[in-house]
Design an enzyme around this catalytic site. Structure first.
Site, PDB file in Angstrom:
ATOM      1  N   SER A 151       0.865  -1.193   0.000  1.00 51.51           N
ATOM      2  CA  SER A 151       0.000   0.000   0.000  1.00 51.51           C
ATOM      3  C   SER A 151       0.895   1.234   0.000  1.00 51.51           C
ATOM      4  O   SER A 151       2.028   1.187   0.505  1.00 51.51           O
ATOM      5  CB  SER A 151      -0.861  -0.004   1.264  1.00 51.51           C
ATOM      6  N   TYR A 163      -0.537  -0.976  10.280  1.00 53.64           N
ATOM      7  CA  TYR A 163      -0.716  -1.252   8.844  1.00 53.64           C
ATOM      8  C   TYR A 163       0.511  -0.792   8.044  1.00 53.64           C
ATOM      9  O   TYR A 163       1.011  -1.512   7.178  1.00 53.64           O
ATOM     10  CB  TYR A 163      -1.976  -0.523   8.384  1.00 53.64           C
TER      11      TYR A 163
END
Ligand code: NAP
Length: 253
Positions: A151, A163
């Site tokens: 990402s 994350y």
């Protein structure tokens, strides 16, 4: 690599991006192993793809569970007689600020539970599936490719310590694999999407969505099929190895 006839495993196939990849790859004649937590979403996807059982296997598996992952990839190789590609796509978020203070008092902090949940699925899950898939590819001896979905948040996004750490780890691990697995003819690449219009993003409040789009030089969020198209490019171009492709409309975090 030719997509037609290739055996391609996708984790998190029941979700927004995984399903878009399945649609595009099935349209190009791939044989698919669809992996996810829940079988019901996979059943609906297989019905939509109109793929016969010999060309589509649904596999219920928690990607963070070593035994389940090893068994899943053994069953995939047995069903199809090999494995050519893994797309490590399953992922979750558990966003929270590291610390939230008000009037000198701590209001909240990122819990260890939220940290572990994201690391277990997004980093350990990629490690376990990548290891199991590479083993099956090495046994078959035909080479292959692993595509890991990271990402743009790997650069470090506010409220996403867990994350961002996991996605940065995924990008680094891919480079290690591109060097280690080349002896088996296996390429490894990363795709780092920006904001993509899966259901979750599309269901945001219009004001929040507009604010997000204003941050993106392209002026819009991406389409799931644009990520799937990047997968297609990586599969078909045999000279791309160990690279990270950002598909983000020019967004920088
Ligand atoms: P999604 O719609 O939530 O799909 C993820 C899928 O993975 C879901 O079907 C989910 O099942 C499954 N899953 C979660 N934990 C699992 C586990 N332990 N074992 C097996 N399956 C599991 O997410 P998405 O938007 O398609 O994202 C796919 C990937 O792209 C993720 O890695 C995400 O981090 C990355 N990404 C997405 C965007 C975006 O804008 N959408 C941007 C950058 C990166 P349940 O629904 O049952 O939990």
């Amino acid at each position: 690599m030719q997509i037609k006839g290739s055996i391609i495993a996708i984790t998190g196939a029941g979700g927004g991006l995984g399903a878009a990849m399945a649609r595009r790859l099935a349209g190009h004649g791939a044989r698919l192993a669809l992996i996810d937590f829940r079988l019901d979403t996979l059943e609906a996807l297989q019905a939509e793809l109109s793929l016969p059982t010999e060309d589509c296997l649904r596999v219920q598996c928690d990607v963070s569970n070593e035994d389940q992952v090893d068994q899943a990839f053994e069953s995939i190789a047995k069903h199809f007689g090999g494995l050519d590609v893994l797309i490590n796509n399953a992922g979750i978020t558990r966003d929270a600020l590291m610390l939230k203070f008000k009037d000198g008092q701590r209001q909240s902090r990122m819990s260890l539970e939220a940290w572990n949940a994201v690391i277990n699925v997004n980093l350990t899950g990629v490690f376990l599936c990548g290891r199991a898939a590479a083993e099956q590819m090495a046994i078959a001896g035909n080479g292959g490719q692993i595509i890991n979905i990271s990402s743009v948040s790997r650069a470090g996004n506010m409220g996403q310590s867990n994350y961002s750490a996991a996605k940065a780890g995924v990008a680094a691990m891919t480079v290690a694999w591109s060097k280690e697995f080349v002896r088996y003819g296996i390429r490894a690449n990363t795709i780092s999407p920006g904001f993509i219009g899966t259901e979750l993003v599309r269901s945001m409040k219009p004001e929040a969505l507009a604010k997000m789009e204003a941050m993106i030089p392209a002026g819009r969020i991406g389409e799931p099929d644009e990520v799937a198209h990047t997968v297609q490019y990586l599969l078909e171009n045999d000279y791309v190895n160990g690279r990270n492709i950002e598909i983000d409309g020019g967004l920088r975090l």
